[in-house]
Motif scaffolding. Structure first.
Motif, PDB file in Angstrom:
ATOM      1  N   HIS A  65       0.812  -1.210   0.000  1.00  0.00           N
ATOM      2  CA  HIS A  65       0.000   0.000   0.000  1.00  0.00           C
ATOM      3  C   HIS A  65       0.849   1.266   0.000  1.00  0.00           C
ATOM      4  O   HIS A  65       0.627   2.167  -0.783  1.00  0.00           O
ATOM      5  CB  HIS A  65      -0.954   0.005   1.198  1.00  0.00           C
ATOM      6  N   ILE A  99       0.870  -5.642  -5.518  1.00  0.00           N
ATOM      7  CA  ILE A  99      -0.322  -5.588  -4.674  1.00  0.00           C
ATOM      8  C   ILE A  99      -0.656  -7.008  -4.200  1.00  0.00           C
ATOM      9  O   ILE A  99      -0.588  -7.966  -4.974  1.00  0.00           O
ATOM     10  CB  ILE A  99      -1.496  -4.976  -5.466  1.00  0.00           C
ATOM     11  N   HIS A 121     -10.451  -6.676  -0.454  1.00  0.00           N
ATOM     12  CA  HIS A 121     -10.487  -7.294  -1.787  1.00  0.00           C
ATOM     13  C   HIS A 121      -9.893  -8.704  -1.820  1.00  0.00           C
ATOM     14  O   HIS A 121      -9.610  -9.245  -2.897  1.00  0.00           O
ATOM     15  CB  HIS A 121      -9.837  -6.365  -2.829  1.00  0.00           C
ATOM     16  N   CYS A 360      -4.484   4.645  -5.528  1.00  0.00           N
ATOM     17  CA  CYS A 360      -5.813   4.146  -5.180  1.00  0.00           C
ATOM     18  C   CYS A 360      -6.264   4.671  -3.822  1.00  0.00           C
ATOM     19  O   CYS A 360      -7.446   4.828  -3.564  1.00  0.00           O
ATOM     20  CB  CYS A 360      -5.785   2.621  -5.187  1.00  0.00           C
TER      21      CYS A 360
HETATM   22 FE1  SF4 Z   1      -4.703  -1.635  -2.931  1.00  0.00          FE
HETATM   23 FE2  SF4 Z   1      -6.627  -0.186  -3.985  1.00  0.00          FE
HETATM   24 FE3  SF4 Z   1      -6.709  -2.828  -4.155  1.00  0.00          FE
HETATM   25 FE4  SF4 Z   1      -7.116  -1.618  -1.778  1.00  0.00          FE
HETATM   26  S1  SF4 Z   1      -8.402  -1.466  -3.608  1.00  0.00           S
HETATM   27  S2  SF4 Z   1      -5.810  -3.423  -2.193  1.00  0.00           S
HETATM   28  S3  SF4 Z   1      -5.723   0.102  -1.967  1.00  0.00           S
HETATM   29  S4  SF4 Z   1      -5.202  -1.486  -5.097  1.00  0.00           S
END
Ligand code: SF4
Ligand code: MIC
Length: 656
Positions: A65, A99, A121, A360
């Motif tokens: 992140h 990620i 996620h 993001c």
């Molecule tokens: Fe990373 Fe954005 Fe996915 Fe969350 S939504 S894991 S901040 S890429």
């Protein structure tokens, strides 16, 4: 009776309860994942529970992140995470390696396994037939120690895909269509299981775009059956042996069905500032675009960037538009570079970022004031990009690239007509996902240097057991759909305090009312009041822990998002459901008193609580909780509860 794919995996992993919707079930977890901004608390809590070795088949710690390490605090967090992974036996993915969801799907995700992750996620590898669920960090810590994960058995919804996607429509448009129809609350208490003839037309990465963004529907998870496409992907990532065939029985029963005819889809876009604010791209066309970003765990894969590269080949990004590409994994970056695509994109005017979540969550590439930013991400909550009043749109890489070329939002079909020679790039998987493995350190290769904690890494505060009497001010009244980004924003200035709760708490709800934290600390206890779907979005448990630290006793809301609701129990905050009339009548500043002997009532299973407002009128608050959740709440949160259980049993941290 036949079983769905979800039921097959759940029955194989069930340790408690029955697979009846609404019933609490306990499941065994095979794999866990955690990332840098939730991971520090995971390990601090793992340590605080007296655990010393990972019990799951696999645990992986990612640093994704905040990889720019703008502050030594981020770097210290990463060093601590490396040392914790090494000490307790997890894989460690170094900062910049990508990620968590992208790296996990390339390296570890497997059909018929359960995965629990401290990131919302986590359901991404549902596209590979893995039952993957996002949760708060404390639940991950317990699972890593061998404890079951408890969740309300969701309803299983059959999403029947018919037909085949037309040119220029993509997997992103499938999930945007789901959001358009069902909204950000439409999946609460549900698992979306994809079936039908359209499934086999989608490659595994396309399926993972859909399962990834099922989170925006509020769903517990999303899953696809496995087939030749799954096998093909696993072979290309070099793990063909992980393939298992997983199909629903012919007479499987679903609680509901949604049918999507892929052949009727067209390029869609989510307008500011909610992922369900979806319209056809043509309805948003013409708006000037200053920034385009391709990346994130939704559309940052090699397969997502390649179409953009093909569209850009020999062309130039519009002069007043900036285009940024942030590959989801370093492997994707390395492959695109080795194949020459990176150079082509750079020549077209693209600015490359390292593989990170970054933009993001407002870390880098913050849009300019009063400008439009088009992103291939999954969330566009107001202010998340790092600037208040932002205008972030969500779309596919194809729509993003067409708009970068034109300098305004445009449906790629219309751009193709204008340019004559723009062909639909289609979707292509590489022969082999090939790249160096130097950034993943296995548990056996870890350097044994103990737990290395920098000065910003503190202890996890504990709460006292629940009081007998709760009374305090309604310190803040909020609308529907309050996100965890409102409660604890994730931008760099705030994110660096994720391991320092006293400091982080100062930012609690600052996006709604910047006097809140100070007022909460000054008052002796108090309540939050909210409308529907309170706490949607991220899994960050800080959104419960920080209000707890400030002395908040409970939240009165019309409804709660799943992960946040669990986090409220985990940190000993009373989540009471109120009806619309009560919500309308309670004002900020009102005196709230829970009339019953609260500690006793919670333990005894009482569901209805009398809320007296201003010593003047009364309403009812509902506590919808299992026996296990009630004991956790009464003990002052899960950490206190589990520690107690662990001491008594001297074994795994089963929190029942
Ligand atoms: Fe990373 Fe954005 Fe996915 Fe969350 S939504 S894991 S901040 S890429
Ligand atoms: C997000 O997309 O909001 C995050 C940042 O990945 C969060 C995790 C976090 O807050 O650290 C999530 O989705 O759970």
């Amino acid at each position: 009776m036949g079983k769905t794919v979800t039921e097959k995996i759940l029955s194989d992993h069930l340790v408690e309860g029955e697979l009846e919707p609404g019933e609490e079930i306990g499941i065994e977890i095979d794999q866990v994942l955690t990332q840098d901004t939730t991971g520090t608390l995971v390990w601090l809590q793992f340590e605080a529970m007296g655990l010393n070795e990972i019990q799951t088949e696999l645990a992986a710690q990612y640093c994704d992140h905040q990889t720019y390490q703008f502050d030594f605090k981020n770097t210290d967090d990463h060093r601590f995470l490396r040392s914790a992974a090494g000490t307790f036996g997890a894989y460690f993915s170094r900062p910049g390696n990508g990620i968590c969801h992208n790296v996990h799907r390339e390296n570890f995700a497997a059909p018929n396994k359960t995965l629990l992750g401290s990131d919302s996620h986590t359901p991404t590898p549902g596209g590979l037939g893995q039952l993957a669920i996002g949760s708060g960090g404390l639940d991950v810590a317990v699972a890593m120690g061998g404890g079951a994960y408890y969740v309300e058995m969701p309803e299983i919804v059959n999403v029947r895909l018919e037909g085949e996607l037309p040119e220029w429509a993509t997997a992103k448009d499938i999930i945007l269509e789901m959001l358009r129809r069902l909204s950000v609350k439409g999946g609460v208490g549900k698992i979306f299981e994809y079936t039908g003839p359209g499934v086999e037309t989608l490659t595994a990465p396309e399926r993972m775009t859909i399962t990834n963004m099922g989170t925006e529907l509020g769903a517990t998870s999303s899953i696809f059956p496995t087939d030749e496409q799954t096998k093909d992907y696993l072979e290309r990532v070099g793990r063909g042996e992980d393939y298992e065939k997983l199909q629903p029985d012919e007479d499987a029963q679903y609680h509901d069905q949604v049918t999507v005819d892929l052949s009727e889809l067209e390029p869609l876009i989510a307008k500011p500032s909610m992922p369900d604010n979806v319209v056809p791209v043509r309805e948003a066309a013409g708006a000037e675009v200053e920034q385009v970003v391709i990346g994130s765990c939704t559309n940052g894969g090699y397969e997502d960037i390649l179409p953009a590269a093909k569209m850009l080949d020999g062309r130039t990004v519009n002069l007043t538009t900036e285009m940024i590409v942030a590959p989801g994994s370093k492997k994707a970056s390395e492959m695109l570079a080795r194949q020459g695509w990176t150079a082509e994109m750079m020549a077209a005017g693209v600015n490359f970022s390292e593989s990170t979540c970054g933009a993001c969550i407002g870390i880098g590439h913050v849009p300019g004031s009063d400008s439009v930013s088009l992103r291939t991400f999954n969330r566009n909550f107001e202010g998340r990009s790092g600037i208040e009043d932002d205008n972030v749109y969500l779309c596919s890489p194809e729509v993003a690239t067409a708009s970068a070329l034109k300098g305004e939002i445009i449906d790629p079909r219309d751009l193709a007509e204008e340019l004559n020679d723009l062909e639909p790039p289609g979707l292509e998987l590489p022969e082999e996902y090939e790249g160096a493995e130097s950034d993943i350190i296995g548990p056996d290769d870890a350097v044994d240097d103990g737990l290395v904690k920098g000065p910003n890494i503190g202890d996890v505060p504990l709460k006292d057991p629940l009081d007998t009497h709760l009374q305090g001010e309604a310190l803040l009244k909020m609308d529907d759909n309050i996100t965890t980004d409102h409660i604890i924003p994730a931008t760099q200035d705030i994110l660096m305090y994720r391991s320092n709760i006293p400091k982080l708490s100062e930012f609690t709800l600052s996006r709604v009312d910047d006097t809140f934290a100070e007022r909460a600390l000054e008052s002796d206890g108090g309540f939050l009041v909210a409308g529907e779907n309170y706490g949607q979005g991220s899994s960050r448990e800080h959104a419960a822990l920080c209000p707890m630290y400030l002395g908040i006793e409970g939240v009165l809301a019309q409804s709660f998002a799943r992960i946040h609701r669990a986090n409220l129990f985990n940190f000993g905050l009373l989540p009471l459901e109120i009806d619309e009339k009560a919500y309308e009548n309670i004002e900020q500043g009102d005196d709230i008193e829970i009339v019953d002997d609260i500690a006793k009532a919670v333990r005894s299973g009482q569901e209805e609580f009398t809320i007296r407002v201003n010593d003047d009128w009364e309403t009812t608050g509902i506590l919808d909780a299992s026996d296990r959740e009630r004991q956790i709440l009464a003990d002052g949160g899960k950490l206190a509860h589990v520690k107690q259980q662990h001491e008594e049993s001297g074994g795994a941290p089963a929190d029942d």
